[in-house]
Scaffold this motif. Structure first.
Motif, mmCIF file in Angstrom:
data_model
loop_
_atom_site.group_PDB
_atom_site.id
_atom_site.type_symbol
_atom_site.label_atom_id
_atom_site.label_comp_id
_atom_site.label_asym_id
_atom_site.label_seq_id
_atom_site.Cartn_x
_atom_site.Cartn_y
_atom_site.Cartn_z
ATOM 1 N N SER A 1 -6.247 6.571 14.297
ATOM 2 C CA SER A 1 -5.700 5.223 14.479
ATOM 3 C C SER A 1 -6.201 4.286 13.407
ATOM 4 O O SER A 1 -5.460 3.456 12.891
ATOM 5 C CB SER A 1 -6.119 4.655 15.832
ATOM 6 N N SER A 2 -7.485 4.424 13.096
ATOM 7 C CA SER A 2 -8.038 3.470 12.146
ATOM 8 C C SER A 2 -7.476 3.730 10.742
ATOM 9 O O SER A 2 -7.289 2.792 9.970
ATOM 10 C CB SER A 2 -9.560 3.480 12.194
ATOM 11 N N LEU A 3 -7.154 4.976 10.438
ATOM 12 C CA LEU A 3 -6.459 5.248 9.166
ATOM 13 C C LEU A 3 -5.109 4.541 9.149
ATOM 14 O O LEU A 3 -4.739 3.898 8.160
ATOM 15 C CB LEU A 3 -6.229 6.744 9.001
ATOM 16 N N GLU A 4 -4.388 4.678 10.271
ATOM 17 C CA GLU A 4 -3.081 4.032 10.345
ATOM 18 C C GLU A 4 -3.210 2.526 10.144
ATOM 19 O O GLU A 4 -2.418 1.911 9.438
ATOM 20 C CB GLU A 4 -2.443 4.303 11.712
ATOM 21 N N MET A 5 -4.235 1.950 10.776
ATOM 22 C CA MET A 5 -4.391 0.505 10.657
ATOM 23 C C MET A 5 -4.838 0.100 9.257
ATOM 24 O O MET A 5 -4.705 -1.047 8.873
ATOM 25 C CB MET A 5 -5.387 -0.023 11.696
ATOM 26 N N MET A 6 -5.413 1.052 8.517
ATOM 27 C CA MET A 6 -5.749 0.742 7.120
ATOM 28 C C MET A 6 -4.552 0.994 6.219
ATOM 29 O O MET A 6 -4.708 1.055 5.001
ATOM 30 C CB MET A 6 -6.882 1.650 6.653
ATOM 31 N N ALA A 7 -3.403 1.214 6.824
ATOM 32 C CA ALA A 7 -2.181 1.475 6.066
ATOM 33 C C ALA A 7 -2.274 2.768 5.268
ATOM 34 O O ALA A 7 -1.787 2.855 4.149
ATOM 35 C CB ALA A 7 -1.835 0.298 5.153
#
Lengths: 259, 275
Positions: free
Chosen positions: A129-135
């Motif tokens: 998820s945090s990768l996704e939120m880092m675009a």
């Protein structure tokens, strides 16, 4: 009765939905413009984790399987005075079947389960998820390099497996049981065809690589992010990919070696 | 009408409009609306299990609402193409409850990670930026440690440094105070406040730690019963007439939110009568 049909329908729909999700995952990971500058270090790291780290178990298993094969083959062949054919017997069974299949099974247990557990834990600890939120797309960053690493390393491992196993067979058959080394190698050379045996074995291995790595990655990516869910996903990886390998092996053998 | 719209946009960084969202059969939000003012600290509070984290995922575009719209700097998050969404995400960042540090790299590399991914800066420059971010959260000395070697509070601070690595415009905190001892809680409260002031970003904190967050928030939104039950400044909330708001802020065990999970009557159950 109706209940049974309902359950069956539900299960079937679930299977198809899973197949759809896994295909979507694989396409999302693989269909893109490759970025060699950023991708290469990631791939090399995964090649090491998935491929090099599996070398020991593959080589040791190969050695023993080759030795056992020679021992069993010799005891049967010697009864017909045909122990000179030990070379082709060992080589053909390894190159056509045992090399790709046993490598795939070992790979599923050694590398596949590790991939599932790693990705499942990344999901549970919100790293995906945090990768996704880092675009940053986790499919490209996490899934793609692992898939390619499996795809590249498994056929190589299968070749190494077969080679080590033939050496093991030579150790037992020639050095211990006394088969003539000249006939061991020369009959093997004349009986094994590059296209029919070696190439088909390698093709099998590529298919198994896709199947096992895909299942392992999907199970991790789709798991329930709890300790129970990860343990279930890891088990499923080993069970499903082993069964899939054996199933595909039958189909491929039927296509390749029946004429 | 247009003028009103524009002034609205200049004031709020996120606007949630009539959003409904459900998971399976369970409805989580029904026609919820609120806005997050720019440059301020906004707190979303509410009882556990009310879907506060879900709200952050909706704003981050990881989930799509069933209906309604979510605007981030005027752009509609649910209707963005994948590319636009990733573009928008570079302007926001999220601090996850677990920190979500990458366990296979050191603290330094974790913070350098988004910079390396999204910029073409040289390693020398990246080093400077990372050291500055680490200095801001007081962890410059821990740059070579692995995430597993950090305490819970330190891990969250390291994650905070990573969240601000690319100087986002909006930072979303998911339960930043959960499971922290009083000291690291105080440190985090101070950090959130000072980052907001120094970097001029907008903060959105999801939490149920009432006292900590009321001390720093400019704007408070309380969620319960699938919608917003009250919003305003902390002082306005303290004097809010809704008994539900009062129960939540004061932490009373019984009130509009019942202490007992719905069940048949106690006497019936003890006497073994089937419901």
């Amino acid at each position: 009765m109706l209940d049974l049909f309902q359950k069956l329908g539900h299960k079937t729909l679930g299977r198809f939905a899973a197949l759809g999700r896994s295909t979507y995952m694989l396409f999302g990971a693989l269909v893109n413009v490759p970025n060699f500058k950023k991708g290469t270090p990631l791939l090399i790291r995964q090649l090491y984790m998935v491929g090099s780290q599996s070398l020991l178990i593959i080589m040791v298993s190969g050695l023993f399987i080759g030795m056992v094969l020679a021992l069993q083959g010799y005891t049967v062949l010697v009864g017909y005075g045909a122990e000179d054919s030990l070379g082709p017997l060992v080589a053909l069974s390894l190159l056509r079947e045992l090399g790709p299949v046993v490598t795939a099974l070992l790979f599923a247990g050694r590398a596949g389960s590790a991939l599932t557990a790693e990705i499942g834990l990344m999901k549970a600890t919100e790293q995906l998820s945090s990768l996704e939120m880092m675009a940053i797309d986790p499919l490209k960053r996490i899934i793609a390099p692992r898939f390619w690493a499996g795809f590249i390393s498994m056929p190589l491992l299968a070749v190494i497996f077969s080679a080590v196993a033939i050496i093991g067979a030579h150790l037992v058959g020639v050095d211990w049981l006394g088969v003539d080394t000249g006939s061991f190698w020369s009959i093997m050379q004349s009986q094994v065809s590059f296209q029919q045996d070696i190439l088909n074995g390698i093709i099998k291995s590529f298919v198994f690589a896709i199947v096992v790595t895909w299942i392992a990655l999907y199970k991790g990516y789709d798991c329930v992010p709890t300790s129970e869910g990860i343990s279930k996903a890891t088990t499923e990886t080993v069970v499903h990919s082993s069964l899939a390998v054996l199933g595909f092996d039958f189909i491929l053998t039927a296509v390749m070696f029946t004429s | 009408m247009n003028i009103v719209m524009e002034s609205d946009l200049s004031q709020s960084i996120v606007e949630v409009k009539d959003v409904s969202f459900s998971r399976g059969d369970r409805s989580i939000y029904k026609n919820m609306s609120f806005s997050v003012p720019k440059g301020k600290i906004t707190a979303i509070m509410g009882p556990s299990g009310i879907g506060k984290t879900t709200m952050l995922r909706l704003i981050g575009g990881q989930l799509k609402p069933d209906s309604g719209d979510i605007l981030f700097e005027g752009g509609s998050i649910p209707n963005m193409s994948r590319k636009e969404l990733y573009e928008a995400r570079t302007k926001m960042s999220m601090l996850f409850q677990s920190g979500a540090l990458f366990t296979d790299m050191s603290v330094f590399d974790n913070i350098a990670f988004p910079i390396r991914e999204h910029t073409e800066l040289s390693e020398d420059l990246i080093r400077l930026v990372v050291l500055m971010k680490l200095q801001a959260v007081g962890l410059r000395g821990a740059k070579d440690l692995m995430p597993s070697e950090l305490s819970g509070g330190m891990a969250r601070r390291a994650a905070l440094a990573r969240a601000i690595a690319l100087d986002p415009e909006l930072i979303m905190y998911d339960e930043p105070f959960a499971g922290q001892d009083p000291i690291s809680m105080g440190v985090l409260v101070k950090l959130i406040k000072s980052l907001n002031e120094v970097l001029g970003l907008s903060s959105l904190i999801v939490t149920h730690d009432v006292n900590e967050v009321m001390s720093i928030a400019d704007h408070v939104i309380i969620i319960a019963d699938q919608g917003v039950i009250g919003c305003g400044t902390p002082d306005e909330m303290r004097n809010h007439e809704s008994p539900l708001v009062q129960q939540f802020l004061k932490g009373l065990s019984d009130g509009p939110v019942p202490f007992h999970f719905p069940a048949q009557t106690y006497a019936d159950e003890l006497l073994g009568e089937k419901a």
